[in-house]
Design a protein around this motif. Structure first.
Motif, PDB file in Angstrom:
ATOM      1  N   ASP A  62      38.100  33.136  18.951  1.00  0.00           N
ATOM      2  CA  ASP A  62      37.192  33.739  17.974  1.00  0.00           C
ATOM      3  C   ASP A  62      35.934  34.308  18.611  1.00  0.00           C
ATOM      4  OD1 ASP A  62      38.946  32.950  15.965  1.00  0.00           O
ATOM      5  OD2 ASP A  62      37.921  31.033  15.691  1.00  0.00           O
ATOM      6  N   CYS A  63      35.798  34.180  19.920  1.00  0.00           N
ATOM      7  CA  CYS A  63      34.572  34.583  20.603  1.00  0.00           C
ATOM      8  C   CYS A  63      34.824  35.861  21.414  1.00  0.00           C
ATOM      9  CB  CYS A  63      34.107  33.448  21.520  1.00  0.00           C
ATOM     10  SG  CYS A  63      32.537  33.753  22.325  1.00  0.00           S
ATOM     11  N   SER A  64      34.140  36.926  21.055  1.00  0.00           N
ATOM     12  CA  SER A  64      34.312  38.170  21.800  1.00  0.00           C
ATOM     13  C   SER A  64      33.474  38.191  23.071  1.00  0.00           C
ATOM     14  CB  SER A  64      33.967  39.376  20.915  1.00  0.00           C
ATOM     15  OG  SER A  64      32.604  39.300  20.516  1.00  0.00           O
ATOM     16  N   MET A  65      32.321  37.503  23.050  1.00  0.00           N
ATOM     17  CA  MET A  65      31.429  37.464  24.201  1.00  0.00           C
ATOM     18  C   MET A  65      30.564  36.208  24.085  1.00  0.00           C
ATOM     19  SD  MET A  65      28.439  40.185  25.243  1.00  0.00           S
ATOM     20  CE  MET A  65      27.647  40.027  23.641  1.00  0.00           C
ATOM     21  N   GLY A  66      30.438  35.464  25.191  1.00  0.00           N
ATOM     22  CA  GLY A  66      29.614  34.265  25.118  1.00  0.00           C
ATOM     23  C   GLY A  66      29.601  33.500  26.418  1.00  0.00           C
ATOM     24  N   MET A  67      29.121  32.262  26.325  1.00  0.00           N
ATOM     25  CA  MET A  67      29.040  31.356  27.466  1.00  0.00           C
ATOM     26  C   MET A  67      29.667  30.020  27.070  1.00  0.00           C
ATOM     27  SD  MET A  67      27.527  33.138  29.779  1.00  0.00           S
ATOM     28  CE  MET A  67      27.093  31.974  31.037  1.00  0.00           C
ATOM     29  N   LEU A  68      30.454  29.490  27.978  1.00  0.00           N
ATOM     30  CA  LEU A  68      31.087  28.187  27.790  1.00  0.00           C
ATOM     31  C   LEU A  68      30.564  27.254  28.861  1.00  0.00           C
ATOM     32  CD1 LEU A  68      33.216  26.294  26.496  1.00  0.00           C
ATOM     33  CD2 LEU A  68      34.867  27.255  28.149  1.00  0.00           C
ATOM     34  N   HIS A  69      29.920  26.188  28.429  1.00  0.00           N
ATOM     35  CA  HIS A  69      29.415  25.186  29.369  1.00  0.00           C
ATOM     36  C   HIS A  69      30.330  23.975  29.291  1.00  0.00           C
ATOM     37  CE1 HIS A  69      26.817  21.830  30.727  1.00  0.00           C
ATOM     38  NE2 HIS A  69      26.532  22.711  31.663  1.00  0.00           N
ATOM     39  N   THR A 106      29.359  18.359  38.504  1.00  0.00           N
ATOM     40  CA  THR A 106      30.094  17.893  37.322  1.00  0.00           C
ATOM     41  C   THR A 106      29.963  18.857  36.146  1.00  0.00           C
ATOM     42  OG1 THR A 106      28.193  16.575  36.622  1.00  0.00           O
ATOM     43  CG2 THR A 106      29.859  15.457  37.964  1.00  0.00           C
ATOM     44  N   GLN A 107      29.404  20.043  36.401  1.00  0.00           N
ATOM     45  CA  GLN A 107      29.214  21.022  35.328  1.00  0.00           C
ATOM     46  C   GLN A 107      29.601  22.413  35.810  1.00  0.00           C
ATOM     47  OE1 GLN A 107      25.410  20.680  33.184  1.00  0.00           O
ATOM     48  NE2 GLN A 107      24.924  19.084  34.668  1.00  0.00           N
ATOM     49  N   VAL A 108      30.165  23.194  34.901  1.00  0.00           N
ATOM     50  CA  VAL A 108      30.498  24.585  35.174  1.00  0.00           C
ATOM     51  C   VAL A 108      30.129  25.385  33.932  1.00  0.00           C
ATOM     52  CG1 VAL A 108      32.389  26.206  35.628  1.00  0.00           C
ATOM     53  CG2 VAL A 108      32.406  23.976  36.713  1.00  0.00           C
ATOM     54  N   THR A 109      29.498  26.525  34.131  1.00  0.00           N
ATOM     55  CA  THR A 109      29.220  27.447  33.028  1.00  0.00           C
ATOM     56  C   THR A 109      30.003  28.732  33.293  1.00  0.00           C
ATOM     57  OG1 THR A 109      27.022  26.520  32.686  1.00  0.00           O
ATOM     58  CG2 THR A 109      27.437  28.695  31.759  1.00  0.00           C
ATOM     59  N   LEU A 110      30.789  29.141  32.298  1.00  0.00           N
ATOM     60  CA  LEU A 110      31.666  30.303  32.436  1.00  0.00           C
ATOM     61  C   LEU A 110      31.347  31.339  31.367  1.00  0.00           C
ATOM     62  CD1 LEU A 110      35.013  28.322  32.677  1.00  0.00           C
ATOM     63  CD2 LEU A 110      33.770  29.355  34.574  1.00  0.00           C
ATOM     64  N   ALA A 111      31.463  32.591  31.725  1.00  0.00           N
ATOM     65  CA  ALA A 111      31.393  33.648  30.733  1.00  0.00           C
ATOM     66  C   ALA A 111      32.673  33.628  29.905  1.00  0.00           C
ATOM     67  CB  ALA A 111      31.229  35.000  31.419  1.00  0.00           C
ATOM     68  N   VAL A 112      32.544  34.028  28.653  1.00  0.00           N
ATOM     69  CA  VAL A 112      33.695  34.192  27.771  1.00  0.00           C
ATOM     70  C   VAL A 112      33.752  35.668  27.393  1.00  0.00           C
ATOM     71  CG1 VAL A 112      34.713  33.592  25.536  1.00  0.00           C
ATOM     72  CG2 VAL A 112      33.545  31.839  26.896  1.00  0.00           C
ATOM     73  N   ARG A 113      34.940  36.253  27.528  1.00  0.00           N
ATOM     74  CA  ARG A 113      35.113  37.668  27.199  1.00  0.00           C
ATOM     75  C   ARG A 113      36.449  37.846  26.486  1.00  0.00           C
ATOM     76  NH1 ARG A 113      34.767  41.798  32.018  1.00  0.00           N
ATOM     77  NH2 ARG A 113      35.547  39.893  32.929  1.00  0.00           N
ATOM     78  N   ASP A 114      36.397  38.520  25.371  1.00  0.00           N
ATOM     79  CA  ASP A 114      37.611  38.851  24.612  1.00  0.00           C
ATOM     80  C   ASP A 114      38.482  37.625  24.327  1.00  0.00           C
ATOM     81  OD1 ASP A 114      36.862  41.554  24.617  1.00  0.00           O
ATOM     82  OD2 ASP A 114      37.840  41.878  26.560  1.00  0.00           O
ATOM     83  N   GLY A 115      37.841  36.527  23.932  1.00  0.00           N
ATOM     84  CA  GLY A 115      38.573  35.341  23.496  1.00  0.00           C
ATOM     85  C   GLY A 115      39.105  34.456  24.602  1.00  0.00           C
ATOM     86  N   LEU A 139      30.199  25.921  23.441  1.00  0.00           N
ATOM     87  CA  LEU A 139      30.411  27.363  23.404  1.00  0.00           C
ATOM     88  C   LEU A 139      29.326  28.014  22.570  1.00  0.00           C
ATOM     89  CD1 LEU A 139      32.198  29.907  23.883  1.00  0.00           C
ATOM     90  CD2 LEU A 139      33.438  29.259  21.799  1.00  0.00           C
ATOM     91  N   ASN A 140      28.736  29.068  23.117  1.00  0.00           N
ATOM     92  CA  ASN A 140      27.770  29.877  22.381  1.00  0.00           C
ATOM     93  C   ASN A 140      28.187  31.336  22.571  1.00  0.00           C
ATOM     94  OD1 ASN A 140      24.626  31.292  22.826  1.00  0.00           O
ATOM     95  ND2 ASN A 140      25.290  30.455  20.883  1.00  0.00           N
ATOM     96  N   GLY A 141      28.361  32.055  21.458  1.00  0.00           N
ATOM     97  CA  GLY A 141      28.771  33.441  21.604  1.00  0.00           C
ATOM     98  C   GLY A 141      28.859  34.178  20.294  1.00  0.00           C
ATOM     99  N   CYS A 142      29.347  35.401  20.387  1.00  0.00           N
ATOM    100  CA  CYS A 142      29.504  36.277  19.239  1.00  0.00           C
ATOM    101  C   CYS A 142      30.939  36.200  18.751  1.00  0.00           C
ATOM    102  CB  CYS A 142      29.206  37.719  19.624  1.00  0.00           C
ATOM    103  SG  CYS A 142      27.536  37.966  20.233  1.00  0.00           S
ATOM    104  N   GLU A 143      31.096  36.071  17.460  1.00  0.00           N
ATOM    105  CA  GLU A 143      32.446  36.026  16.902  1.00  0.00           C
ATOM    106  C   GLU A 143      33.094  37.398  16.991  1.00  0.00           C
ATOM    107  OE1 GLU A 143      33.244  33.681  13.379  1.00  0.00           O
ATOM    108  OE2 GLU A 143      31.140  33.106  13.400  1.00  0.00           O
ATOM    109  N   ALA A 144      34.395  37.386  17.235  1.00  0.00           N
ATOM    110  CA  ALA A 144      35.181  38.630  17.279  1.00  0.00           C
ATOM    111  C   ALA A 144      35.144  39.275  15.910  1.00  0.00           C
ATOM    112  CB  ALA A 144      36.596  38.334  17.718  1.00  0.00           C
ATOM    113  N   ARG A 145      35.134  40.583  15.909  1.00  0.00           N
ATOM    114  CA  ARG A 145      35.094  41.306  14.618  1.00  0.00           C
ATOM    115  C   ARG A 145      36.422  41.918  14.311  1.00  0.00           C
ATOM    116  NH1 ARG A 145      29.084  43.708  14.444  1.00  0.00           N
ATOM    117  NH2 ARG A 145      28.205  42.036  15.628  1.00  0.00           N
TER     118      ARG A 145
END
Length: 142
Positions: A32-39, A99-108, A136-142
């Motif tokens: 459901d996330c088009s763009m965001g960050m996943l920690h 013990t932590q990784v932050t990843l970009a989220v793109r196109d779900g 997860l913090n991001g923009c919902e897919a439209r």
């Protein structure tokens, strides 16, 4: 959108394990996330979470061999030994690798490079089940 969930991983043998697909399956909200960050935060001090080569399992073997040589068991200057000879070396390895990784989220999906995968480093002989807190913090897919 904000979303938080705890991911439970089963007990794994000592070594490095590719957990990319397990994490993705546990987070259907990624779709459901088009763009965001996943920690991702591993909730333990004797295991690690890192990104590395996901194709050749020899890389996981070689990193485990290197870590075991870098931080061997039985060093006579370790004082924290009540939990076994592998415990303090496991804490050192977890601190070195993180013990932590932050990843970009793109196109779900997690936006990983072609050969990147998410690894759990299990640094104890019997570390038990492991937990990852995913935020997860991001923009919902439209």
């Amino acid at each position: 959108m904000w979303y938080q969930q705890e991911i439970h991983l089963p007990e794994l043998a000592r070594g490095f394990h590719l957990v990319t697909d397990q994490v993705a399956r546990a987070l259907p909200c990624l779709e459901d996330c088009s763009m965001g960050m996943l920690h991702l935060q591993l909730m333990h001090t004797s295991a690690s979470l890192t990104l590395n080569e996901n194709s050749d399992p020899d890389v996981r073997h070689d990193l485990d061999a290197f870590i075991r040589r870098l931080v061997p068991e039985g060093l006579d200057y370790f004082r924290h030994t009540l939990e076994g000879p592998d415990d303090m070396p496991a804490h050192v390895a977890a601190s070195l690798l993180g013990t932590q990784v932050t990843l970009a989220v793109r196109d779900g999906r997690m936006a990983l490079g072609t050969w990147q995968g998410l690894w759990l480093g299990e640094h104890r002989e019997q570390g038990g089940p492991r937990r990852i807190l995913a935020t997860l913090n991001g923009c919902e897919a439209r």
